[in-house]
Design a protein around this motif. Structure first.
Motif, PDB file in Angstrom:
ATOM      1  N   ASN A  81       0.829  -1.216   0.000  1.00 18.13           N
ATOM      2  CA  ASN A  81       0.000   0.000   0.000  1.00 18.13           C
ATOM      3  C   ASN A  81       0.858   1.259   0.000  1.00 18.13           C
ATOM      4  O   ASN A  81       0.546   2.227  -0.696  1.00 18.13           O
ATOM      5  N   ASP A  82       1.942   1.247   0.779  1.00 18.24           N
ATOM      6  CA  ASP A  82       2.845   2.399   0.809  1.00 18.24           C
ATOM      7  C   ASP A  82       3.478   2.635  -0.560  1.00 18.24           C
ATOM      8  O   ASP A  82       3.576   3.774  -1.022  1.00 18.24           O
ATOM      9  N   LYS A  83       3.902   1.559  -1.201  1.00 21.38           N
ATOM     10  CA  LYS A  83       4.494   1.690  -2.541  1.00 21.38           C
ATOM     11  C   LYS A  83       3.476   2.267  -3.515  1.00 21.38           C
ATOM     12  O   LYS A  83       3.809   3.117  -4.348  1.00 21.38           O
ATOM     13  N   ALA A  84       2.232   1.822  -3.402  1.00 20.52           N
ATOM     14  CA  ALA A  84       1.190   2.315  -4.305  1.00 20.52           C
ATOM     15  C   ALA A  84       0.921   3.796  -4.053  1.00 20.52           C
ATOM     16  O   ALA A  84       0.813   4.576  -5.001  1.00 20.52           O
ATOM     17  N   ARG A  85       0.843   4.203  -2.789  1.00 25.98           N
ATOM     18  CA  ARG A  85       0.633   5.630  -2.477  1.00 25.98           C
ATOM     19  C   ARG A  85       1.775   6.485  -3.005  1.00 25.98           C
ATOM     20  O   ARG A  85       1.562   7.560  -3.542  1.00 25.98           O
ATOM     21  N   ASP A  86       2.999   5.989  -2.811  1.00 24.33           N
ATOM     22  CA  ASP A  86       4.170   6.718  -3.300  1.00 24.33           C
ATOM     23  C   ASP A  86       4.120   6.875  -4.818  1.00 24.33           C
ATOM     24  O   ASP A  86       4.437   7.944  -5.356  1.00 24.33           O
ATOM     25  N   LEU A 136       1.397   6.842  -6.714  1.00 20.68           N
ATOM     26  CA  LEU A 136       0.339   7.796  -7.056  1.00 20.68           C
ATOM     27  C   LEU A 136       0.797   9.228  -6.796  1.00 20.68           C
ATOM     28  O   LEU A 136       0.549  10.120  -7.612  1.00 20.68           O
ATOM     29  N   ASP A 137       1.494   9.433  -5.663  1.00 24.10           N
ATOM     30  CA  ASP A 137       2.004  10.764  -5.342  1.00 24.10           C
ATOM     31  C   ASP A 137       3.036  11.234  -6.363  1.00 24.10           C
ATOM     32  O   ASP A 137       3.172  12.440  -6.600  1.00 24.10           O
ATOM     33  N   GLU A 165      -3.201   5.828 -12.368  1.00 20.73           N
ATOM     34  CA  GLU A 165      -3.887   4.980 -11.389  1.00 20.73           C
ATOM     35  C   GLU A 165      -3.989   3.533 -11.850  1.00 20.73           C
ATOM     36  O   GLU A 165      -3.798   2.608 -11.057  1.00 20.73           O
ATOM     37  N   ARG A 202      -2.549   0.446  -9.777  1.00 19.97           N
ATOM     38  CA  ARG A 202      -3.432  -0.647  -9.349  1.00 19.97           C
ATOM     39  C   ARG A 202      -2.847  -2.000  -9.768  1.00 19.97           C
ATOM     40  O   ARG A 202      -2.868  -2.963  -8.999  1.00 19.97           O
ATOM     41  N   LEU A 204       0.037  -2.739  -7.494  1.00 15.46           N
ATOM     42  CA  LEU A 204      -0.464  -3.106  -6.168  1.00 15.46           C
ATOM     43  C   LEU A 204      -0.979  -4.538  -6.176  1.00 15.46           C
ATOM     44  O   LEU A 204      -0.665  -5.325  -5.274  1.00 15.46           O
TER      45      LEU A 204
END
Length: 107
Positions: A56-61, A63-64, A69, A73, A76
């Motif tokens: 999840n952290d990797k995915a947020r990073d 996206l940031d 997306e 996804r 992720l």
């Protein structure tokens, strides 16, 4: 455990406190076994949770950082699948460890 507890109750010469202590002694091995299994499963769940949090952290990073997306996804999903596969491979060793610990209780 139940038979042991029943024998405690059949002792008509024992006081209530003696019967209660006897029943507690009967329940002790089961409580120890439950503690072993619970501890192993909690450890396994914690490891799996940490892995999914990392995904999840990797995915947020990503996206940031502006990654699309749909791509994030997919990454992720792949990361989570890897977590699952890695942790499934741990199950036999975890089961063996529990079996060994439970067998040691009987001795």
């Amino acid at each position: 455990m139940f038979r042991c507890s029943a024998r405690c109750c059949e002792d008509t010469a024992a006081s209530m406190q003696e019967v209660q202590r006897c029943i507690e002694r009967c329940h002790a091995p089961l409580a120890q076994a439950q503690a072993i299994v619970t501890s192993e499963l909690e450890h396994f769940q914690d490891r799996l949770s940490r892995c999914t949090l990392h995904c999840n952290d990797k995915a947020r990073d990503a996206l940031d950082a502006g990654d699309p997306e749909a791509r994030v996804r997919g990454q992720l999903d792949a990361c989570l699948a890897t977590c699952g596969e890695e942790h499934l491979r741990l199950v036999p060793a975890m089961a063996k460890k529990m079996q060994d610990s439970l067998a040691a209780l009987r001795q």
